[in-house]
Design a protein around this motif. Structure first.
Motif, PDB file in Angstrom:
ATOM      1  N   LYS A   4     -15.211  17.953   1.245  1.00 34.13           N
ATOM      2  CA  LYS A   4     -15.987  16.732   1.007  1.00 34.13           C
ATOM      3  C   LYS A   4     -17.359  17.070   0.429  1.00 34.13           C
ATOM      4  N   LYS A   5     -18.013  18.076   1.013  1.00 34.00           N
ATOM      5  CA  LYS A   5     -19.318  18.496   0.527  1.00 34.00           C
ATOM      6  C   LYS A   5     -19.225  18.992  -0.911  1.00 34.00           C
ATOM      7  N   GLN A   6     -18.178  19.754  -1.204  1.00 28.32           N
ATOM      8  CA  GLN A   6     -17.988  20.288  -2.551  1.00 28.32           C
ATOM      9  C   GLN A   6     -17.811  19.163  -3.569  1.00 28.32           C
ATOM     10  N   LEU A   7     -17.028  18.140  -3.210  1.00 23.03           N
ATOM     11  CA  LEU A   7     -16.789  17.011  -4.114  1.00 23.03           C
ATOM     12  C   LEU A   7     -18.068  16.221  -4.341  1.00 23.03           C
ATOM     13  N   ILE A   8     -18.850  16.029  -3.266  1.00 26.92           N
ATOM     14  CA  ILE A   8     -20.116  15.297  -3.392  1.00 26.92           C
ATOM     15  C   ILE A   8     -21.075  16.054  -4.308  1.00 26.92           C
ATOM     16  N   GLN A   9     -21.193  17.358  -4.097  1.00 27.16           N
ATOM     17  CA  GLN A   9     -22.104  18.154  -4.905  1.00 27.16           C
ATOM     18  C   GLN A   9     -21.684  18.153  -6.372  1.00 27.16           C
ATOM     19  N   ARG A  10     -20.381  18.214  -6.609  1.00 19.91           N
ATOM     20  CA  ARG A  10     -19.890  18.180  -7.991  1.00 19.91           C
ATOM     21  C   ARG A  10     -20.245  16.850  -8.655  1.00 19.91           C
TER      22      ARG A  10
ATOM     23  N   LEU B  22     -29.528  19.992  -3.991  1.00 20.13           N
ATOM     24  CA  LEU B  22     -28.330  19.260  -3.588  1.00 20.13           C
ATOM     25  C   LEU B  22     -28.460  18.750  -2.153  1.00 20.13           C
ATOM     26  N   GLN B  23     -29.041  19.549  -1.283  1.00 21.51           N
ATOM     27  CA  GLN B  23     -29.291  19.103   0.092  1.00 21.51           C
ATOM     28  C   GLN B  23     -30.221  17.893   0.104  1.00 21.51           C
TER      29      GLN B  23
ATOM     30  N   GLU C 246     -19.259  22.285 -24.751  1.00 24.14           N
ATOM     31  CA  GLU C 246     -19.623  21.060 -24.043  1.00 24.14           C
ATOM     32  C   GLU C 246     -19.860  21.319 -22.548  1.00 24.14           C
ATOM     33  N   THR C 247     -19.015  22.168 -21.970  1.00 26.46           N
ATOM     34  CA  THR C 247     -19.184  22.507 -20.553  1.00 26.46           C
ATOM     35  C   THR C 247     -20.503  23.232 -20.322  1.00 26.46           C
ATOM     36  N   ILE C 248     -20.799  24.186 -21.210  1.00 25.41           N
ATOM     37  CA  ILE C 248     -22.057  24.939 -21.091  1.00 25.41           C
ATOM     38  C   ILE C 248     -23.249  23.993 -21.244  1.00 25.41           C
ATOM     39  N   LYS C 249     -23.145  23.056 -22.180  1.00 26.08           N
ATOM     40  CA  LYS C 249     -24.231  22.090 -22.412  1.00 26.08           C
ATOM     41  C   LYS C 249     -24.503  21.276 -21.144  1.00 26.08           C
ATOM     42  N   GLU C 250     -23.423  20.830 -20.485  1.00 29.07           N
ATOM     43  CA  GLU C 250     -23.589  20.067 -19.250  1.00 29.07           C
ATOM     44  C   GLU C 250     -24.245  20.903 -18.160  1.00 29.07           C
ATOM     45  N   MET C 251     -23.860  22.177 -18.084  1.00 25.99           N
ATOM     46  CA  MET C 251     -24.420  23.054 -17.061  1.00 25.99           C
ATOM     47  C   MET C 251     -25.891  23.348 -17.322  1.00 25.99           C
ATOM     48  N   VAL C 252     -26.280  23.468 -18.594  1.00 30.24           N
ATOM     49  CA  VAL C 252     -27.682  23.671 -18.931  1.00 30.24           C
ATOM     50  C   VAL C 252     -28.502  22.456 -18.504  1.00 30.24           C
ATOM     51  N   LYS C 253     -27.979  21.263 -18.781  1.00 33.36           N
ATOM     52  CA  LYS C 253     -28.672  20.035 -18.379  1.00 33.36           C
ATOM     53  C   LYS C 253     -28.807  19.957 -16.860  1.00 33.36           C
ATOM     54  N   GLN C 254     -27.747  20.354 -16.161  1.00 35.11           N
ATOM     55  CA  GLN C 254     -27.797  20.349 -14.699  1.00 35.11           C
ATOM     56  C   GLN C 254     -28.870  21.311 -14.201  1.00 35.11           C
ATOM     57  N   THR C 255     -28.944  22.490 -14.810  1.00 30.42           N
ATOM     58  CA  THR C 255     -29.939  23.493 -14.410  1.00 30.42           C
ATOM     59  C   THR C 255     -31.356  22.986 -14.649  1.00 30.42           C
ATOM     60  N   LEU C 256     -31.567  22.334 -15.798  1.00 29.13           N
ATOM     61  CA  LEU C 256     -32.889  21.796 -16.107  1.00 29.13           C
ATOM     62  C   LEU C 256     -33.273  20.689 -15.129  1.00 29.13           C
TER      63      LEU C 256
ATOM     64  N   GLN D 291     -22.792  16.170 -11.855  1.00 29.46           N
ATOM     65  CA  GLN D 291     -22.341  15.418 -13.036  1.00 29.46           C
ATOM     66  C   GLN D 291     -23.328  14.295 -13.370  1.00 29.46           C
ATOM     67  N   GLU D 292     -23.828  13.632 -12.327  1.00 28.78           N
ATOM     68  CA  GLU D 292     -24.799  12.557 -12.545  1.00 28.78           C
ATOM     69  C   GLU D 292     -26.129  13.112 -13.042  1.00 28.78           C
ATOM     70  N   LEU D 293     -26.519  14.288 -12.539  1.00 29.61           N
ATOM     71  CA  LEU D 293     -27.768  14.898 -12.985  1.00 29.61           C
ATOM     72  C   LEU D 293     -27.746  15.184 -14.487  1.00 29.61           C
ATOM     73  N   SER D 294     -26.611  15.668 -14.968  1.00 27.55           N
ATOM     74  CA  SER D 294     -26.522  15.992 -16.398  1.00 27.55           C
ATOM     75  C   SER D 294     -26.650  14.751 -17.269  1.00 27.55           C
ATOM     76  N   LYS D 295     -26.284  13.587 -16.698  1.00 23.81           N
ATOM     77  CA  LYS D 295     -26.348  12.334 -17.473  1.00 23.81           C
ATOM     78  C   LYS D 295     -27.785  11.854 -17.662  1.00 23.81           C
ATOM     79  N   VAL D 296     -28.661  12.192 -16.707  1.00 24.70           N
ATOM     80  CA  VAL D 296     -30.035  11.678 -16.787  1.00 24.70           C
ATOM     81  C   VAL D 296     -30.923  12.548 -17.679  1.00 24.70           C
ATOM     82  N   VAL D 297     -30.428  13.717 -18.065  1.00 21.08           N
ATOM     83  CA  VAL D 297     -31.202  14.590 -18.962  1.00 21.08           C
ATOM     84  C   VAL D 297     -30.845  14.228 -20.397  1.00 21.08           C
TER      85      VAL D 297
END
Length: 280
Positions: free
Chosen positions: A130-136, A264-265, A199-209, A140-146
């Motif tokens: 459950k925690k893993q699914l929530i964090q994922r 994430l916490q 595209e996957t890398i791009k999403e991960m970069v946005k998440q990191t930022l 995903q939402e974080l990458s959308k706001v960047v």
């Protein structure tokens, strides 16, 4: 039930007058091992027809192949099966009582404790999933706001780091040869990865930022003890596989990991999270 039997099997179609017709080739098997608890692949009624069969005995019986049988030419065909029992093995199961408790779970003295231990373990697994699914979902939402075009240089740098980490993991788990490592490390292999995973890398970069920004804005922190532990745990894993590693790079990765964990916490505590049941 729950036994293993070795059978010689043959079958023939039954003519309209009740006599045996052509043999059914695929059914003829010598020394067929049948686990009576795994009978879903058998013609319906086969298992009941052989119940009570002893070693050395032969039995014939009629069964019809169901209309859903995978071989269309046999669907609905009435056949006479002849089965000889060659060997029969019985499972001698122990009595299910408290004396088995410690053998099932260390330090348990009763089956009720074993059951509770199993339940608690399943709860832990469910909570972790459950925690893993929530964090994922949060990532995903974080990458959308960047909203930005990720610079090619940043995309390539992050992609190469990801590929390097995957290559190390492969080397650890699969014991790659030197030739395989050279092939996978070639510019062509790396570039193919960067292109296919762009595209996957791009999403991960946005998440990191996004993580970096939230960590700074919310003034989140991790302790030096947490950093040391994370770095040492990673180093210990490399050592266990006799793999070389860069301590400075491990420390950087530990910092990135801890920032992600703290963010994430924070989001799990403050975000409005709605759970949707999947009824499919």
């Amino acid at each position: 039930m729950g036994d293993v039997v070795v059978l010689d099997i043959s079958a023939a179609e039954i003519n309209e007058d009740g006599t045996d017709g052509d043999k059914i080739p695929f059914t003829e098997q010598k020394g067929f091992h049948l686990d009576t608890e795994e009978s879903t692949h058998l013609v319906p009624g086969f298992l009941n027809a052989i119940l009570g069969l002893e070693r050395g005995q032969t039995r014939s019986f009629q069964l019809a192949f169901p209309d859903t049988w995978k071989q269309k030419e046999l669907q609905g065909v009435l056949a006479r099966f002849t089965v000889e029992c060659k060997e029969l093995f019985y499972r001698d199961l122990p009595v299910l009582d408290d004396t088995l408790a410690d053998k099932l779970v260390n330090d348990c003295t009763s089956l009720s404790q074993v059951q509770e231990s199993f339940l608690q373990e399943q709860k832990k697994i469910a909570e972790a999933k459950k925690k893993q699914l929530i964090q994922r979902a949060l990532l995903q939402e974080l990458s959308k706001v960047v909203e930005m075009d990720v610079p090619h240089s940043l995309l390539e740098e992050h992609g190469r780091q990801l590929y390097g980490a995957k290559l190390i993991q492969l080397q650890i788990t699969m014991k790659l040869t030197e030739e395989q490592i050279l092939t996978l490390s070639s510019p062509k292999a790396v570039n193919n990865y960067l292109l296919s995973q762009k595209e996957t890398i791009k999403e991960m970069v946005k998440q990191t930022l996004a993580v970096e920004e939230i960590f700074k804005i919310e003034n989140l922190q991790y302790s030096e003890e947490e950093l040391e532990k994370e770095a040492e745990d990673t180093a210990a894993e490399f050592k266990s596989y006799n793999h070389e590693f860069d301590r400075d790079r491990i420390r950087e990765q530990a910092q990135e990991f801890l920032k992600g964990e703290k963010v994430l916490q924070f989001l799990m505590q403050h975000a409005d999270i709605k759970y949707m049941l999947n009824n499919s």
